[in-house]
Design an enzyme around this catalytic site. Structure first.
Site, PDB file in Angstrom:
ATOM      1  N   LYS A  22       0.842  -1.212   0.000  1.00 17.11           N
ATOM      2  CA  LYS A  22       0.000   0.000   0.000  1.00 17.11           C
ATOM      3  C   LYS A  22       0.870   1.253   0.000  1.00 17.11           C
ATOM      4  CE  LYS A  22      -1.865   1.758   3.988  1.00 17.11           C
ATOM      5  NZ  LYS A  22      -1.610   3.204   4.126  1.00 17.11           N
ATOM      6  N   ASN A  23       1.866   1.260   0.882  1.00 22.18           N
ATOM      7  CA  ASN A  23       2.653   2.481   1.029  1.00 22.18           C
ATOM      8  C   ASN A  23       3.623   2.713  -0.124  1.00 22.18           C
ATOM      9  OD1 ASN A  23       1.279   2.948   3.333  1.00 22.18           O
ATOM     10  ND2 ASN A  23       2.950   2.447   4.737  1.00 22.18           N
ATOM     11  N   ARG A  94      -4.730  10.962   4.150  1.00 24.95           N
ATOM     12  CA  ARG A  94      -3.635  11.898   4.294  1.00 24.95           C
ATOM     13  C   ARG A  94      -2.616  11.759   3.152  1.00 24.95           C
ATOM     14  NH1 ARG A  94       0.092  14.683   7.629  1.00 24.95           N
ATOM     15  NH2 ARG A  94       2.096  13.878   7.012  1.00 24.95           N
ATOM     16  N   CYS A 118      -5.406  13.201  12.224  1.00 24.34           N
ATOM     17  CA  CYS A 118      -6.085  11.930  12.085  1.00 24.34           C
ATOM     18  C   CYS A 118      -5.936  11.202  13.401  1.00 24.34           C
ATOM     19  CB  CYS A 118      -5.526  11.121  10.928  1.00 24.34           C
ATOM     20  SG  CYS A 118      -3.907  10.490  11.244  1.00 24.34           S
ATOM     21  N   ARG A 123       0.067  14.794  12.549  1.00 23.45           N
ATOM     22  CA  ARG A 123       0.693  14.577  11.239  1.00 23.45           C
ATOM     23  C   ARG A 123       0.795  15.834  10.366  1.00 23.45           C
ATOM     24  NH1 ARG A 123      -1.541   8.781   9.201  1.00 23.45           N
ATOM     25  NH2 ARG A 123       0.517   8.502   8.385  1.00 23.45           N
ATOM     26  N   PRO A 124       1.594  16.792  10.805  1.00 25.23           N
ATOM     27  CA  PRO A 124       1.756  18.005   9.996  1.00 25.23           C
ATOM     28  C   PRO A 124       2.579  17.746   8.716  1.00 25.23           C
ATOM     29  CG  PRO A 124       3.210  18.057  11.912  1.00 25.23           C
ATOM     30  CD  PRO A 124       2.396  16.811  12.027  1.00 25.23           C
ATOM     31  N   LEU A 127       7.598  19.532   6.877  1.00 23.56           N
ATOM     32  CA  LEU A 127       8.837  19.046   6.255  1.00 23.56           C
ATOM     33  C   LEU A 127       8.684  18.953   4.732  1.00 23.56           C
ATOM     34  CD1 LEU A 127       9.756  16.295   8.872  1.00 23.56           C
ATOM     35  CD2 LEU A 127      10.852  18.528   8.593  1.00 23.56           C
ATOM     36  N   ASP A 310       3.730   0.552  12.008  1.00 24.92           N
ATOM     37  CA  ASP A 310       2.539  -0.065  11.405  1.00 24.92           C
ATOM     38  C   ASP A 310       2.326  -1.514  11.853  1.00 24.92           C
ATOM     39  OD1 ASP A 310       1.969   2.269  10.126  1.00 24.92           O
ATOM     40  OD2 ASP A 310       2.642   1.641   8.146  1.00 24.92           O
ATOM     41  N   VAL A 332       7.124   7.094  16.792  1.00 23.87           N
ATOM     42  CA  VAL A 332       6.881   7.718  15.476  1.00 23.87           C
ATOM     43  C   VAL A 332       5.628   8.605  15.490  1.00 23.87           C
ATOM     44  CG1 VAL A 332       6.537   7.284  13.015  1.00 23.87           C
ATOM     45  CG2 VAL A 332       8.086   5.824  14.319  1.00 23.87           C
ATOM     46  N   ARG A 402      -8.823  -0.244   4.148  1.00 21.44           N
ATOM     47  CA  ARG A 402      -7.895   0.746   3.574  1.00 21.44           C
ATOM     48  C   ARG A 402      -6.541   0.106   3.282  1.00 21.44           C
ATOM     49  NH1 ARG A 402      -6.773   5.588   7.084  1.00 21.44           N
ATOM     50  NH2 ARG A 402      -5.444   5.851   5.286  1.00 21.44           N
TER      51      ARG A 402
HETATM   52  C1  UD1 Z   1       4.050   6.790   6.162  1.00 19.83           C
HETATM   53  C2  UD1 Z   1       3.156   5.589   5.966  1.00 19.83           C
HETATM   54  C3  UD1 Z   1       2.554   5.149   7.298  1.00 19.83           C
HETATM   55  C4  UD1 Z   1       3.660   4.908   8.312  1.00 19.83           C
HETATM   56  C5  UD1 Z   1       4.581   6.113   8.416  1.00 19.83           C
HETATM   57  C6  UD1 Z   1       5.780   5.854   9.305  1.00 19.83           C
HETATM   58  C7  UD1 Z   1       2.353   5.938   3.714  1.00 19.83           C
HETATM   59  C8  UD1 Z   1       1.196   6.237   2.812  1.00 19.83           C
HETATM   60  N1  UD1 Z   1       2.096   5.943   5.024  1.00 19.83           N
HETATM   61  O1  UD1 Z   1       3.228   7.847   6.646  1.00 19.83           O
HETATM   62  O2  UD1 Z   1       1.813   3.931   7.072  1.00 19.83           O
HETATM   63  O3  UD1 Z   1       3.081   4.648   9.577  1.00 19.83           O
HETATM   64  O4  UD1 Z   1       5.073   6.458   7.106  1.00 19.83           O
HETATM   65  O5  UD1 Z   1       6.482   4.751   8.897  1.00 19.83           O
HETATM   66  O6  UD1 Z   1       3.446   5.672   3.254  1.00 19.83           O
HETATM   67  N2  UD1 Z   1       5.927  14.587  10.560  1.00 19.83           N
HETATM   68  C9  UD1 Z   1       6.059  15.918  10.893  1.00 19.83           C
HETATM   69  N3  UD1 Z   1       6.121  16.835   9.885  1.00 19.83           N
HETATM   70  C10 UD1 Z   1       6.080  16.483   8.570  1.00 19.83           C
HETATM   71  C11 UD1 Z   1       5.957  15.112   8.228  1.00 19.83           C
HETATM   72  C12 UD1 Z   1       5.877  14.185   9.257  1.00 19.83           C
HETATM   73  O7  UD1 Z   1       6.091  16.256  12.073  1.00 19.83           O
HETATM   74  O8  UD1 Z   1       6.156  17.375   7.700  1.00 19.83           O
HETATM   75  C13 UD1 Z   1       5.811  13.588  11.642  1.00 19.83           C
HETATM   76  C14 UD1 Z   1       4.441  12.905  11.638  1.00 19.83           C
HETATM   77  O9  UD1 Z   1       3.483  13.667  12.325  1.00 19.83           O
HETATM   78  C15 UD1 Z   1       4.748  11.585  12.334  1.00 19.83           C
HETATM   79  C16 UD1 Z   1       6.193  11.308  11.894  1.00 19.83           C
HETATM   80  O10 UD1 Z   1       6.723  12.543  11.423  1.00 19.83           O
HETATM   81  O11 UD1 Z   1       4.709  11.759  13.731  1.00 19.83           O
HETATM   82  C17 UD1 Z   1       6.293  10.261  10.800  1.00 19.83           C
HETATM   83  O12 UD1 Z   1       5.594  10.695   9.678  1.00 19.83           O
HETATM   84  P1  UD1 Z   1       5.971  10.278   8.185  1.00 19.83           P
HETATM   85  O13 UD1 Z   1       7.230   9.483   8.172  1.00 19.83           O
HETATM   86  O14 UD1 Z   1       5.887  11.482   7.342  1.00 19.83           O
HETATM   87  O15 UD1 Z   1       4.767   9.294   7.860  1.00 19.83           O
HETATM   88  P2  UD1 Z   1       3.778   9.348   6.631  1.00 19.83           P
HETATM   89  O16 UD1 Z   1       4.528   9.589   5.370  1.00 19.83           O
HETATM   90  O17 UD1 Z   1       2.629  10.218   6.958  1.00 19.83           O
END
Ligand code: UD1
Length: 423
Positions: A22-23, A94, A118, A123-124, A127, A310, A332, A402
């Site tokens: 999925k990811n 998201r 969510c 999840r901002p 970055l 996950d 995380v 999902r």
């Molecule tokens: C992806 C995966 C999700 C997995 C996660 C961590 C997909 C579609 N989803 O989610 O299944 O659980 O990686 O392995 O691939 N963060 C910030 N600012 C940002 C971006 C992220 O603070 O701009 C924080 C998030 O709130 C979270 C952490 O960083 O606490 C990890 O997020 P991120 O690695 O970005 O996960 P996703 O890409 O959303």
């Protein structure tokens, strides 16, 4: 409203085939917007998140075709008529924000609803935005949406990510692939799904190097072409079946896996004393060694190659039935213990202290009505239901759909007692 009814099951046995990740498929579908030509994605899982991504691509003007039986999916984005990701679709998932990088590179402008909070955390996306700014994009935020513009195109830049965010790494790589010049992303995510995206982009004619290491270098090219690509197997689905096998004292073969991607979960399962997970010619074998009891172990979720967040909920289901104490620390996401309340209703003994859950193993769980509070929480409750006395009714299973394709069918084939019913 549909629900799963799960009853105590015999040890799982037989063979299960894991679907495409999925990811990995979500960013790859977003990347198809980078070319006018047709891209064919093989082993694309038929998940509701994939359908949402397809609807977004269609809303922007891309044409999609799918052959569910053979598992391929094609996208032709020869004409992108819109630059706005519709709120109704973005709010469902998201990962819709992954469209932003590709659309910005292709059109020079994109309007995206700001992803809300969510269940598992706020999840901002700062970055992602930091990366787009380094590539020369202008950012405006108004009325709940972000507008990104790069009227004269994106320019290569240098970005250091404060945290190795998976989505930010993917979005920046996509945007940089058509930028003018070289982009370097430091402290980026190293998940296997990033490598799959880079392989897809390189097959389109991009120049992405270092994916899978903490530093990625992208040399922008003038245009990208269509290609064919097979999605990597879903390591989270494979890990979920491994845990299911061990929990039910089963013995199953798991086909279509990349063994290396599974090492963090295999290592922890083998630490519990009762599990033996081994590599086989066709994938992996996950079984329970009857003579031991489940030993409590500690886990801490970390970016890859650490223990995946996950799989935290599913692993906790197993630890609920261990002997002794286990500590599960979530680093995380800030709020990924929503399954704890539901597991407690089934008889688990779990306390939460800040970012850790302290689990005292119990002899048995008992079935009751519970709710899937998010995707992986839903999977954890199904696994617990397979071992609990009596029936477990799991509501809100749209979360499970999902991320797991034919989950109950695959489990049933292995001997699990699970059915989907319409309330
Ligand atoms: C992806 C995966 C999700 C997995 C996660 C961590 C997909 C579609 N989803 O989610 O299944 O659980 O990686 O392995 O691939 N963060 C910030 N600012 C940002 C971006 C992220 O603070 O701009 C924080 C998030 O709130 C979270 C952490 O960083 O606490 C990890 O997020 P991120 O690695 O970005 O996960 P996703 O890409 O959303």
């Amino acid at each position: 409203m549909e629900k799963f009814v799960v009853a105590k099951s015999q040890p799982l046995s037989g063979t299960v085939r894991i679907g495409g990740s999925k990811n990995a498929v979500l960013p790859i579908l977003a990347a198809t917007l980078l070319t006018r030509q047709t891209c064919v994605v093989k082993d694309a899982p038929a998940l509701s998140d994939v359908r949402v991504m397809e609807e977004i691509l269609n809303a922007l003007g891309a044409r999609t075709k799918r052959d569910a039986e053979n598992g391929w999916f094609s996208v032709t984005a020869d004409d992108i008529s819109d630059e706005e990701i519709p709120y109704e679709l973005a709010s469902k998932m998201r990962a819709s924000f992954l469209i932003a990088g590709a659309l910005l590179a292709r059109k020079g402008v994109v309007k995206a609803p700001l992803p809300g909070g969510c269940a598992i955390g706020s999840r901002p996306v700062e970055l992602h935005l930091k990366g787009f700014t380094a590539l020369g994009a202008r950012i405006e935020q108004e009325h709940g949406s972000i507008t990104l513009t790069a009227k004269n195109g994106l320019k290569g830049g240098r970005i250091y990510l404060d945290f190795p965010s998976v989505g930010a790494t993917e979005n920046i790589i996509m945007a940089a692939s058509l930028a003018d010049g070289v982009t370097v992303i430091e402290n980026c995510a190293v998940e296997p799904e990033i490598v799959d995206l880079a392989n897809f982009l390189n097959a389109m004619g991009a120049d992405v190097r270092g994916a899978g290491t903490g530093g990625v270098r992208v040399k922008g090219v003038e245009r990208l072409d269509g290609c064919e690509h097979t999605i990597i197997p879903d390591r989270i689905e494979a890990g979920t079946f491994m845990i299911a096998s061990v929990m039910t004292k089963g013995d199953i073969e798991i086909e279509n896996v990349v063994w290396d991607h599974l090492k963090p979960i295999v290592a922890k399962l083998n630490e519990t004393n009762i599990a033996r997970v081994e590599q086989t010619e066709n994938g992996a074998r996950a079984r329970c060694v009857e003579s031991h009891s489940i030993k409590g172990v500690d886990i801490k979720t970390m970016p890859y190659p650490g223990f995946p967040t996950d799989l935290q909920a599913q692993f906790m289901s197993l630890l609920c039935l261990s002997e002794g104490t286990s500590v599960v620390t979530e680093t995380v996401f800030e709020n990924r213990f929503m399954h704890v309340g539901e597991l407690r209703r089934m008889g688990a003994d779990i306390k939460i202290e800040s970012h850790s859950a302290i689990i005292e193993g119990v002899r048995k769980l008992t079935g009751c009505k519970v709710k899937a509070t998010d995707l992986r929480a839903g999977a954890a409750l199904i696994l617990s239901g397979l071992r609990a006395e009596g029936e477990t009714e799991i509501g809100d299973i749209f979360h499970v759909d999902r991320g797991y394709c034919d989950f109950e069918e695959k489990l049933k084939k292995l001997g699990a007692n699970i059915k989907r019913v319409n309330e």
